[in-house]
Design an enzyme around this catalytic site. Structure first.
Site, mmCIF file in Angstrom:
data_model
loop_
_atom_site.group_PDB
_atom_site.id
_atom_site.type_symbol
_atom_site.label_atom_id
_atom_site.label_comp_id
_atom_site.label_asym_id
_atom_site.label_seq_id
_atom_site.Cartn_x
_atom_site.Cartn_y
_atom_site.Cartn_z
ATOM 1 N N ASP A 41 0.775 -1.415 0.089
ATOM 2 C CA ASP A 41 0.057 0.008 0.077
ATOM 3 C C ASP A 41 0.976 1.201 -0.016
ATOM 4 O OD1 ASP A 41 -1.957 1.799 0.328
ATOM 5 O OD2 ASP A 41 -2.062 1.471 2.117
ATOM 6 N N GLU B 90 -1.738 -1.535 -4.379
ATOM 7 C CA GLU B 90 -3.249 -0.920 -4.551
ATOM 8 C C GLU B 90 -3.157 0.108 -5.862
ATOM 9 O OE1 GLU B 90 -5.683 0.773 -1.246
ATOM 10 O OE2 GLU B 90 -4.609 2.838 -1.978
ATOM 11 N N ASP C 264 -2.205 0.902 7.414
ATOM 12 C CA ASP C 264 -1.680 0.947 6.189
ATOM 13 C C ASP C 264 -0.968 -0.473 5.808
ATOM 14 O OD1 ASP C 264 -1.504 3.981 4.908
ATOM 15 O OD2 ASP C 264 -1.165 3.906 7.149
#
Length: 186
Positions: free
Chosen positions: A13, A73, A146
């Protein structure tokens, strides 16, 4: 009877303030938790130094966990153009580190990750983290979410990797990226 094939999936991420990562091991059809953590970049003021650290950290993580595949992502469109630009740069740097090591990359939209983990594309980060804790049987939640987001990206890739047409974009190296994106290369 032969032993089930094992593979390592790393989820990332990327972000310019906090970059999360999560690693799972897949043996046959079973996944297990390996690691998750985050790189805190908030104290660094220089945006280019942040990008350098993201590249170095991603390279170090690849060398440590030796992933067979990396899931990231995918960029999403928000209202703040500056934030999107910063996020895109962070994603590009993480992708570059993986491509330099010839590791296949797949991108997933945040809604797709949330849907794969919780069954709800609008789930909260806390709901995703809670479901992952149940799925992978780990106890300690991280300080920031995260790293659980990154772990969710890896798990989403595991869930989708056996289904045809599940990935949004996948690249196995620079040549594959250039072939699929001639308009993005000068």
């Amino acid at each position: 009877m032969g032993q089930a094939k094992e593979r390592i999936i790393m989820g990332i991420d990327p972000g310019t303030n906090i970059m999360g990562f999560g690693v799972i091991r897949v043996t046959g059809r079973t996944m297990s938790f390996v690691a998750m953590d985050e790189l805190d970049l908030r104290r660094l003021g220089d945006p280019f130094l942040k990008l350098k650290r993201i590249f170095e950290a991603t390279t170090r993580l690849i060398d440590t966990y030796l992933p067979d595949e990396i899931a990231l992502e995918a960029p999403f469109y928000g209202k703040n153009v500056q934030s999107m630009l910063k996020l895109g740069r962070a994603q590009g740097v993480a992708m570059s580190a993986a491509l330099a090591r010839q590791i296949p990359i797949t991108e997933y939209l945040p809604k797709k990750v949330k849907m794969a983990i919780t069954g709800n594309g609008n789930a909260s980060k806390e709901q995703v983290a809670g479901m992952l804790a149940q799925l992978l049987r780990y106890k300690d939640l991280p300080k920031h979410l995260d790293s659980t987001d990154a772990l969710g990206i890896a798990v989403c890739h595991f869930f989708n990797s056996s289904r045809a047409g599940a990935v949004s974009e996948s690249y196995s190296g620079w040549e594959a990226f250039v072939r699929k994106n001639p308009d993005r290369v000068r």
